[in-house]
Design a protein around this motif. Structure first.
Motif, PDB file in Angstrom:
ATOM      1  N   PRO A   1       0.835  -1.399  -0.128  1.00 18.20           N
ATOM      2  CA  PRO A   1      -0.001  -0.208  -0.079  1.00 18.20           C
ATOM      3  C   PRO A   1       0.901   1.223   0.069  1.00 18.20           C
ATOM      4  N   GLU A   2       1.856   1.330   0.557  1.00 13.90           N
ATOM      5  CA  GLU A   2       2.999   2.391   0.837  1.00 13.90           C
ATOM      6  C   GLU A   2       3.604   2.631  -0.517  1.00 13.90           C
ATOM      7  N   ALA A   3       3.923   1.630  -1.255  1.00 18.59           N
ATOM      8  CA  ALA A   3       4.479   1.795  -2.828  1.00 18.59           C
ATOM      9  C   ALA A   3       3.185   2.333  -3.753  1.00 18.59           C
ATOM     10  N   LEU A   4       2.025   1.703  -3.528  1.00 19.46           N
ATOM     11  CA  LEU A   4       0.969   2.347  -4.303  1.00 19.46           C
ATOM     12  C   LEU A   4       0.773   3.926  -3.931  1.00 19.46           C
ATOM     13  N   ALA A   5       0.822   3.948  -2.626  1.00 20.57           N
ATOM     14  CA  ALA A   5       0.722   5.597  -2.284  1.00 20.57           C
ATOM     15  C   ALA A   5       1.769   6.610  -2.999  1.00 20.57           C
ATOM     16  N   LEU A   6       2.942   5.988  -2.868  1.00 23.84           N
ATOM     17  CA  LEU A   6       4.050   6.566  -3.434  1.00 23.84           C
ATOM     18  C   LEU A   6       3.933   6.906  -4.987  1.00 23.84           C
ATOM     19  N   GLY A   7       3.505   5.970  -5.792  1.00 22.44           N
ATOM     20  CA  GLY A   7       3.393   6.235  -6.823  1.00 22.44           C
ATOM     21  C   GLY A   7       2.282   6.906  -7.122  1.00 22.44           C
TER      22      GLY A   7
ATOM     23  N   MET B   1       9.890 -10.723  -4.370  1.00 16.98           N
ATOM     24  CA  MET B   1       9.022  -9.863  -3.734  1.00 16.98           C
ATOM     25  C   MET B   1       9.088  -8.390  -3.754  1.00 16.98           C
ATOM     26  N   ALA B   2      10.372  -7.975  -4.135  1.00 21.60           N
ATOM     27  CA  ALA B   2      10.609  -6.715  -4.054  1.00 21.60           C
ATOM     28  C   ALA B   2      10.224  -5.933  -4.941  1.00 21.60           C
ATOM     29  N   LEU B   3      10.159  -7.070  -6.273  1.00 16.64           N
ATOM     30  CA  LEU B   3       9.554  -6.392  -7.632  1.00 16.64           C
ATOM     31  C   LEU B   3       7.938  -5.977  -7.454  1.00 16.64           C
ATOM     32  N   LEU B   4       7.430  -6.642  -6.301  1.00  9.68           N
ATOM     33  CA  LEU B   4       5.778  -5.837  -6.036  1.00  9.68           C
ATOM     34  C   LEU B   4       6.056  -4.453  -5.854  1.00  9.68           C
ATOM     35  N   GLY B   5       7.136  -3.868  -5.391  1.00 11.85           N
ATOM     36  CA  GLY B   5       7.281  -2.343  -5.186  1.00 11.85           C
ATOM     37  C   GLY B   5       7.192  -1.653  -6.374  1.00 11.85           C
ATOM     38  N   PRO B   6       7.903  -1.766  -7.538  1.00  6.83           N
ATOM     39  CA  PRO B   6       7.676  -1.331  -8.879  1.00  6.83           C
ATOM     40  C   PRO B   6       6.284  -1.357  -9.545  1.00  6.83           C
ATOM     41  N   VAL B   7       5.766  -2.696  -9.487  1.00  2.00           N
ATOM     42  CA  VAL B   7       4.505  -2.836  -9.963  1.00  2.00           C
ATOM     43  C   VAL B   7       3.469  -2.209  -9.243  1.00  2.00           C
ATOM     44  N   ALA B   8       3.382  -2.129  -7.853  1.00  2.00           N
ATOM     45  CA  ALA B   8       2.498  -1.251  -7.206  1.00  2.00           C
ATOM     46  C   ALA B   8       2.643   0.171  -7.458  1.00  2.00           C
ATOM     47  N   GLY B   9       3.868   0.811  -7.597  1.00  2.00           N
ATOM     48  CA  GLY B   9       4.316   2.079  -7.623  1.00  2.00           C
ATOM     49  C   GLY B   9       3.844   2.427  -8.977  1.00  2.00           C
ATOM     50  N   ALA B  10       3.913   1.787  -9.996  1.00  2.00           N
ATOM     51  CA  ALA B  10       3.497   2.010 -11.426  1.00  2.00           C
ATOM     52  C   ALA B  10       1.849   1.877 -11.403  1.00  2.00           C
TER      53      ALA B  10
END
Length: 244
Positions: A115-121, A171-180
């Motif tokens: 969720p934080e990566a989503l919010a960051l994007g 799992m770290a790749l979930l960050g770019p996916v969520a951010g994008a």
């Protein structure tokens, strides 16, 4: 020109979220290092890192997820999303217990990170400086959580070092996916992002009091509670810097 700026912003979001996610396998790699001696120091460190991770998660709930989540929703929606998160993670916890696997730290780490990566994007186009700082805070939270998750999985599963660290790297790749996803599809969906953050907050709060806080306690040792204070303080400093 506008497309070039947007593309540059997306690239920065991808790099920042990947950097934040990379702290998970880094923490796991640190946890895989040969055990520390004497045993009392190993035990003290382990419980202190668990407490620090719990404090950081509590800070994420109290200072980021809940304030951002309640900013765009009415009380009934806040209650529904928050309660749904707690109930859902209770059901996940029961399923894990029934299958003999303890992965509370892992679930909490991903529930916080995505969720934080989503919010960051979603918010990067508004404040790139805030996005950079938020990515740093997420990375500092993920490091002890990756450490704790590795130790937890080695105790409850037969997975080896390479498999766990490699899994965390994926799992770290979930960050770019969520951010994008947040950058392209959720930048105007403030209510949806708020609902996701509150859902995550409810789930994390359940995990903190069900699994993480009980694991952090150690008889006649006072370092672990201070670890929780330090973890929350880290989040507090980050929130104050984000708010200017």
């Amino acid at each position: 020109m506008v497309e070039a700026i947007q593309a540059n912003g997306l690239l920065q979001v991808l790099l920042l979220t990947l950097m934040a996610g990379a702290a998970m396998p880094l923490g796991a790699a640190l946890a895989s290092v040969e055990r520390i001696h004497p045993d009392w120091l190993e035990s003290e460190l382990h419980h202190s890192v668990i407490a620090f991770g719990g404090g950081a998660l509590l800070a994420a709930v109290a200072l980021v997820l809940v304030p951002e989540g309640t900013a765009n929703l009415a009380i009934p929606a806040v209650v529904a999303c928050f309660a749904a998160g707690g109930i859902t993670f209770m059901l996940i916890d029961r399923w894990l217990a029934a299958n003999g696997t303890s992965a509370s730290q892992l679930v909490a780490m991903l529930t916080d990170f995505v969720p934080e990566a989503l919010a960051l994007g979603a918010t990067f186009s508004v404040s790139s400086e805030g996005g950079v700082l938020l990515a740093g805070i997420i990375a500092l939270q993920n490091l002890p959580e990756g450490f704790n998750s590795y130790r937890e999985l080695t105790r409850s599963t037969d997975y080896g070092r390479v498999k766990i660290v490699g899994g965390f790297a994926l799992m770290a790749l979930l960050g770019p996916v969520a951010g994008a996803t947040g950058h392209y599809f959720l930048s105007d969906s403030h209510q949806l992002v708020s609902g996701i953050m509150l859902f995550a907050a409810g789930g994390i709060l359940y995990i903190i009091f069900q699994d993480i806080a009980p694991q952090s306690r150690l008889e006649k040792h006072w370092g672990p509670p201070l670890g929780a204070v330090a973890g929350f303080m880290l989040g507090l400093i980050g929130e104050m810097m984000l708010s200017g």
